[in-house]
Design a protein around this motif. Structure first.
Motif, mmCIF file in Angstrom:
data_model
loop_
_atom_site.group_PDB
_atom_site.id
_atom_site.type_symbol
_atom_site.label_atom_id
_atom_site.label_comp_id
_atom_site.label_asym_id
_atom_site.label_seq_id
_atom_site.Cartn_x
_atom_site.Cartn_y
_atom_site.Cartn_z
ATOM 1 N N LEU A 25 3.883 15.395 12.970
ATOM 2 C CA LEU A 25 3.887 14.716 11.681
ATOM 3 C C LEU A 25 3.587 13.245 11.888
ATOM 4 O O LEU A 25 3.941 12.668 12.924
ATOM 5 N N MET A 26 2.926 12.661 10.905
ATOM 6 C CA MET A 26 2.645 11.229 10.980
ATOM 7 C C MET A 26 2.741 10.612 9.588
ATOM 8 O O MET A 26 2.476 11.285 8.591
ATOM 9 N N GLU A 27 3.144 9.373 9.544
ATOM 10 C CA GLU A 27 3.177 8.599 8.300
ATOM 11 C C GLU A 27 2.277 7.390 8.478
ATOM 12 O O GLU A 27 2.296 6.743 9.524
ATOM 13 N N PHE A 28 1.477 7.100 7.453
ATOM 14 C CA PHE A 28 0.575 5.953 7.537
ATOM 15 C C PHE A 28 0.361 5.365 6.149
ATOM 16 O O PHE A 28 0.617 6.011 5.130
ATOM 17 N N ALA A 29 -0.095 4.135 6.114
ATOM 18 C CA ALA A 29 -0.382 3.446 4.858
ATOM 19 C C ALA A 29 -1.891 3.401 4.649
ATOM 20 O O ALA A 29 -2.669 3.354 5.608
ATOM 21 N N MET A 69 0.836 -1.194 0.000
ATOM 22 C CA MET A 69 0.000 0.000 0.000
ATOM 23 C C MET A 69 0.877 1.252 0.000
ATOM 24 O O MET A 69 1.943 1.260 0.622
ATOM 25 N N PRO A 70 0.427 2.296 -0.674
ATOM 26 C CA PRO A 70 1.193 3.546 -0.639
ATOM 27 C C PRO A 70 1.140 4.168 0.751
ATOM 28 O O PRO A 70 0.213 3.932 1.531
ATOM 29 N N THR A 71 2.144 4.965 1.064
ATOM 30 C CA THR A 71 2.182 5.653 2.344
ATOM 31 C C THR A 71 1.914 7.143 2.142
ATOM 32 O O THR A 71 2.161 7.701 1.074
ATOM 33 N N PHE A 72 1.419 7.764 3.205
ATOM 34 C CA PHE A 72 1.041 9.170 3.170
ATOM 35 C C PHE A 72 1.546 9.856 4.431
ATOM 36 O O PHE A 72 1.805 9.211 5.458
ATOM 37 N N PHE A 73 1.676 11.163 4.330
ATOM 38 C CA PHE A 73 2.132 11.968 5.453
ATOM 39 C C PHE A 73 1.088 13.035 5.763
ATOM 40 O O PHE A 73 0.493 13.617 4.857
ATOM 41 N N ARG A 74 0.900 13.267 7.044
ATOM 42 C CA ARG A 74 -0.064 14.275 7.479
ATOM 43 C C ARG A 74 0.597 15.186 8.501
ATOM 44 O O ARG A 74 1.323 14.714 9.390
ATOM 45 N N GLY A 75 0.368 16.475 8.382
ATOM 46 C CA GLY A 75 0.920 17.440 9.320
ATOM 47 C C GLY A 75 -0.180 18.217 10.013
ATOM 48 O O GLY A 75 -1.058 18.776 9.357
ATOM 49 N N ILE A 76 -0.148 18.229 11.321
ATOM 50 C CA ILE A 76 -1.120 18.975 12.107
ATOM 51 C C ILE A 76 -0.367 19.820 13.132
ATOM 52 O O ILE A 76 0.855 19.715 13.283
ATOM 53 N N ALA A 77 -1.106 20.646 13.845
ATOM 54 C CA ALA A 77 -0.527 21.420 14.939
ATOM 55 C C ALA A 77 -1.468 21.347 16.125
ATOM 56 O O ALA A 77 -2.694 21.385 15.967
ATOM 57 N N VAL A 78 -0.912 21.221 17.314
ATOM 58 C CA VAL A 78 -1.692 21.092 18.538
ATOM 59 C C VAL A 78 -1.059 21.960 19.622
ATOM 60 O O VAL A 78 0.088 22.383 19.496
ATOM 61 N N PRO A 79 -1.784 22.227 20.707
ATOM 62 C CA PRO A 79 -1.163 22.934 21.831
ATOM 63 C C PRO A 79 0.022 22.148 22.382
ATOM 64 O O PRO A 79 -0.009 20.913 22.438
ATOM 65 N N ILE A 102 6.837 14.000 2.679
ATOM 66 C CA ILE A 102 6.933 14.628 3.983
ATOM 67 C C ILE A 102 7.004 16.150 3.920
ATOM 68 O O ILE A 102 6.526 16.845 4.825
ATOM 69 N N ASP A 103 7.585 16.720 2.857
ATOM 70 C CA ASP A 103 7.745 18.174 2.810
ATOM 71 C C ASP A 103 6.399 18.892 2.819
ATOM 72 O O ASP A 103 6.233 19.924 3.465
ATOM 73 N N GLY A 104 5.428 18.346 2.076
ATOM 74 C CA GLY A 104 4.107 18.958 2.057
ATOM 75 C C GLY A 104 3.453 18.896 3.420
ATOM 76 O O GLY A 104 2.851 19.873 3.890
ATOM 77 N N ALA A 105 3.562 17.749 4.079
ATOM 78 C CA ALA A 105 2.991 17.610 5.416
ATOM 79 C C ALA A 105 3.669 18.554 6.406
ATOM 80 O O ALA A 105 3.015 19.135 7.277
ATOM 81 N N ALA A 106 4.987 18.723 6.265
ATOM 82 C CA ALA A 106 5.717 19.627 7.150
ATOM 83 C C ALA A 106 5.260 21.074 6.958
ATOM 84 O O ALA A 106 5.171 21.843 7.921
#
Length: 224
Positions: free
Chosen positions: A96-100, A1-11, A75-79
């Motif tokens: 940052l997180m990586e998942f399939a 399966m392809p992998t994806f990156f997600r970037g969020i921000a939290v307190p 990862i750059d886009g998620a960052a």
């Protein structure tokens, strides 16, 4: 399966809790998932040949909505989203997180570039750009959209394009930095249906070093 990156921000005070929650529970339709919706039109090959294709075919009440989240293929886009686009005075710390995810759960997120390209109707300028960013398969849909003037037809045709596995794969492999609407900067962007189970989570972390700004190589000005 392809992998994806997600970037969020939290307190800052919530970092450990959020990281632990994602590792143990995956990504769900609650908490800090920043919920979106993904609608996958039924029988897209049949709809592609439908002469009176409309938004009712691709977004009507009969088209099931799935909870989804946004992600990038690298990862750059998620960052960028974690450090810049999503950070606020309150949500001040990037994660940052990586998942399939299976390809059938994925759609191109066309809001910041692809839908605009379909609607601008500048095929002589857009063909090369779309081929470069989304692969040659996307032109199957774009050419149809540009040839028709009926209201909503171009958007409905793009609704089909974003779910095409070949378009998804080509966009996932794209290495060109895109400058989209609202100052977004990414190489590729997707929506992925939730839930993402914990076993699909590859890694979750809070990065320490802010990455340098990525300069877009292609913007919407190239197809206006």
């Amino acid at each position: 399966m392809p992998t994806f990156f997600r970037g969020i921000a939290v307190p800052r005070t919530s970092v450990d809790e959020v990281v632990s929650d994602i590792r143990s529970g995956g990504l769900r339709e609650s908490g800090r998932s920043w919920l979106m919706r993904q609608q996958r039109p039924p029988d897209p090959d049949v709809l592609f040949g439908k002469p009176d294709l409309s938004l009712d075919d691709t977004r009507g009440e009969h088209v099931v909505e799935h909870p989804a989240l946004c992600a990038c293929g690298e990862i750059d886009g998620a960052a960028h989203y974690a450090w810049r686009h999503n950070r606020t005075d309150e949500d001040d710390t990037p994660i940052l997180m990586e998942f399939a995810a299976p390809i059938e759960a994925v759609a191109v997120d066309g809001r910041d570039f692809l839908y605009t390209a379909f609607q601008l109707r500048e095929p002589d300028r857009a063909r090369v750009v779309l081929d470069r960013l989304f692969g040659p398969r996307v032109l199957r849909y774009a050419e149809r959209a540009w040839d028709r003037k009926e209201k909503g037809y171009d958007i409905a045709m793009c609704d089909l394009a974003i779910h095409d596995p070949e378009v998804i794969a080509a966009h996932h492999a794209n290495a060109t930095v895109i400058g989209g609407r609202y100052r977004t900067v990414f190489r590729n962007a997707f929506t992925v249906r939730m839930p993402i189970p914990p076993e699909a989570i590859v890694s979750v972390w809070s990065p320490r070093d802010k990455p340098p700004r990525t300069v877009p190589e292609v913007t919407l000005d190239a197809i206006r």
